[in-house]
Design an enzyme around this catalytic site. Sequence first.
Site, PDB file in Angstrom:
ATOM      1  CE  LYS A  64       1.070  -8.143   6.391  1.00 48.71           C
ATOM      2  NZ  LYS A  64       2.188  -8.290   5.019  1.00 48.71           N
ATOM      3  CB  SER A 317      -5.628  -4.775   4.476  1.00 48.96           C
ATOM      4  OG  SER A 317      -5.073  -3.490   4.317  1.00 48.96           O
TER       5      SER A 317
END
Length: 517
Positions: A64, A317
């Site tokens: 992110k 992720s």
Amino acid sequence: MSEVKQAEDVALPSGADYLRNILRAPVYEVAQVTPLQTMARLGNRIGNTVQLKREDRQPVHSFKLRGAYNMMSQLTDSQRQAGVIAASAGNHAQGLAMSGKHLGVNATIVMPQTTPDIKVDAVRSFGGNVVLHGSNFDEAKAHAEQLAYQHGYTFIPPFDHPSVIAGQGTIGIELVQQNGHLDYVFVPVGGGGLAAGVSVLLKQLLPEIKVIGVEAEDSASLKAALDAGKPVTLGQVGMFADGVAVKQIGEETFRLCQQYLDDVITVSSDEICSAVKDIFEDTRAIAEPSGALSLAGLKKFTEEHQLKNKQLAAILSGANLNFHSLRYISERCELGEKREGLLAVTIPERPGAFLDFCHILGGRAVTEFNYRYNDDTLANVFVGIRLMQGQEELEGIIQDLRKAGYPVVDLSDDEMAKVHVRYMIGGKPPKPLKERLYSFEFPEYPGALLKFLNTLGTHWNISLFNYRNHGADYGRVLCGFELEDKDLLSFTSYLRELGYHWKDETDNPSYKFFLAQ
């Protein structure tokens, strides 16, 4: 708020526009080029080359940071002075906080009240101002937009903005540079920013690479949107994979995913748990559930489409895991891999019935056995069985038990049984029993449980039994026996013959409170 509105009023970026913006993204001022690590153990098992993109190696332990920094780096001086705000389940929040610290911009992050402490603490450690509000991402987002309007903050969306999407797309550049021969890339989907960015980049450079989106079954907002032809709002979402618990996919991310993704697959919580285990066994990394999502999809897609000798990549992720979640993951990973089956079986209530039941199971490893005396005729048992051949083997066990006259119910896919019932077997017996309770420890080896039952189970009626194999060197059993005082001497001699460490627990206060008559 105004920034989002302005982005909607202008012409939508083309694939070439995104390629240009991704190549120009200054994310490496704070982000790292993360390794693409081969998972040799899993690859050998499924007959393909499997590589894992290690975004858990970023300074904030997730991808992110890329999108947040790319958008914040483009703010005007007045916007930077006013500050920024975002809504996030955790990983976008950390990316925003770190980006704000690097750029000297005050960052406020609204997080759902269900966000794990590790993510909240991490945001604060980067200097972010945390506001806890709502029970899910969408409620947090609505509150963040309200605060942005009230205070003049610039809203930095976690996924639905071209600059954020372009920042996430830089992962695609690295994938191409690290392995230009990939056949499939699997990307997790929550709001769709990562899937949109990676897929649009790969399809501009190497369109022959298949890009597969992976969603959690209980928060499949992209699948719902594809079925409806437009973004729709889910009634509710599951919070196990909290990083992808989004009720509605973004407008721009949906447009790109619809155009550039080759397929979308959904996976269960158990399958995600299994992927967490695979990642740990191959890399010793501990992924958060949403971080392991794409690998779970890779495994399921590969099996369904019978892929062999392909070059496959999945994106890890994030790794911002609440440590206590590991207890749940450990319990569920074997079910997700179809390596354990859970059964409810009715057996006769008589001495030796338990032993007869175990003989039908043969040499298979029993991973769990819960039983409590019910009445003089029948008893219901909850049993876990280690499987070597998956569902086919479990169906064979069920057939063997039914042929032997045992009523059986398969609980392997029963969520309530796995979450609650397996821990609630027991209770007080419906009539007085002359019962004594003992705990045992014995080395874990094939046949150890059968030896225990052969020695004790045919001489005295077992009235309570709990056994769970957690992978330790010693198995632990709690067992109740119907014993008259006159039988204690001979019973003790049998315990000595057994040779296992044992302890009389009859006076244990928890036993008296919860289990004894």
